[in-house]
Design a protein around this motif. Structure first.
Motif, PDB file in Angstrom:
ATOM      1  N   SER A  28       7.255   3.591  49.477  1.00  0.00           N
ATOM      2  CA  SER A  28       6.707   2.740  50.408  1.00  0.00           C
ATOM      3  C   SER A  28       5.958   3.465  51.472  1.00  0.00           C
ATOM      4  CB  SER A  28       7.847   2.022  51.232  1.00  0.00           C
ATOM      5  OG  SER A  28       8.723   1.306  50.582  1.00  0.00           O
ATOM      6  N   LYS A  29       6.220   4.773  51.557  1.00  0.00           N
ATOM      7  CA  LYS A  29       5.495   5.735  52.582  1.00  0.00           C
ATOM      8  C   LYS A  29       4.071   6.149  51.849  1.00  0.00           C
ATOM      9  CE  LYS A  29       9.374   7.969  54.990  1.00  0.00           C
ATOM     10  NZ  LYS A  29      10.128   9.180  55.078  1.00  0.00           N
ATOM     11  N   LYS A  70      18.662  -4.778  50.298  1.00  0.00           N
ATOM     12  CA  LYS A  70      18.036  -3.739  49.350  1.00  0.00           C
ATOM     13  C   LYS A  70      18.988  -2.818  48.763  1.00  0.00           C
ATOM     14  CE  LYS A  70      13.677  -2.796  51.911  1.00  0.00           C
ATOM     15  NZ  LYS A  70      13.123  -2.042  53.033  1.00  0.00           N
ATOM     16  N   SER A 107      15.859   6.396  47.858  1.00  0.00           N
ATOM     17  CA  SER A 107      14.974   7.599  48.090  1.00  0.00           C
ATOM     18  C   SER A 107      13.845   7.223  47.512  1.00  0.00           C
ATOM     19  CB  SER A 107      15.945   8.921  47.869  1.00  0.00           C
ATOM     20  OG  SER A 107      14.832   9.760  48.101  1.00  0.00           O
ATOM     21  N   TYR A 112      12.305   4.527  46.541  1.00  0.00           N
ATOM     22  CA  TYR A 112      11.651   3.362  46.966  1.00  0.00           C
ATOM     23  C   TYR A 112      11.120   3.589  48.544  1.00  0.00           C
ATOM     24  CZ  TYR A 112      10.978  -1.446  48.486  1.00  0.00           C
ATOM     25  OH  TYR A 112      10.298  -2.662  48.948  1.00  0.00           O
ATOM     26  N   ARG A 113      11.876   4.298  49.267  1.00  0.00           N
ATOM     27  CA  ARG A 113      11.140   4.780  50.511  1.00  0.00           C
ATOM     28  C   ARG A 113      10.016   5.738  50.467  1.00  0.00           C
ATOM     29  NH1 ARG A 113      16.900   5.056  51.762  1.00  0.00           N
ATOM     30  NH2 ARG A 113      16.753   7.185  51.446  1.00  0.00           N
ATOM     31  N   LYS A 114       9.887   6.676  49.349  1.00  0.00           N
ATOM     32  CA  LYS A 114       8.737   7.461  49.219  1.00  0.00           C
ATOM     33  C   LYS A 114       7.836   6.468  48.721  1.00  0.00           C
ATOM     34  CE  LYS A 114       7.401  11.429  46.465  1.00  0.00           C
ATOM     35  NZ  LYS A 114       5.957  10.894  46.609  1.00  0.00           N
TER      36      LYS A 114
END
Length: 144
Positions: A56-57, A30, A50, A52-54
């Motif tokens: 995904s969540k 990633k 950051s 991408y994580r948001k």
């Protein structure tokens, strides 16, 4: 190098998601994907990670939403349309990174040469101190 931005466009988010998924499907990390996307959309690698994580969540939270929302979310994401401006920006960023890398190598070589010079000068200082000590001893012996 990367411009400060606050609002993410849908196109930037789609580019981020699509490229990260493509990189992962090819067995790449990633982090590599975030670096590539950062250059394309003119953001930092950290900002991409950051976001991408948001996303995904948020996607996980939206799974528990009403069925209308689920059908809207399950529509395929349109591939990002790369335009000439994005490509030019990517190439400019790539060129800047390449120039910085070359300059960094030149500076490292210069530091290595300066270290060698420093070592040689330190050896001369030790030799001169020893010579001064000998001469002082001779003078002391003469005075006695």
């Amino acid at each position: 190098m990367n411009a400060l931005k606050t609002k993410w466009s849908l196109e930037d988010e789609n580019t981020l998601i699509e490229l990260v998924e493509k990189y992962e499907s090819k067995g790449k990390s990633k982090q590599e994907a975030f670096e590539m996307v950062a250059n394309i959309i003119n953001r930092t690698k950290t900002a991409c990670a950051s976001r991408y994580r948001k996303l995904s969540k948020d996607h996980c939270k939206e799974i528990n939403t009403p069925t209308e929302e689920i059908t809207r979310l399950n529509k395929p994401i349109d591939p990002p349309s790369l335009n000439l401006e994005m490509i030019i920006q990517f190439l400019k960023n790539f060129e800047q990174m390449h120039q910085a890398s070359e300059e960094n190598l030149q500076l490292k070589e210069r530091v290595d040469l300066l270290k060698i010079d420093n070592d040689n000068l330190n050896k001369k200082i030790v030799e001169l101190k020893a010579l001064i000590q000998k001469k002082q001893n001779v003078l002391i012996n003469l005075l006695e």
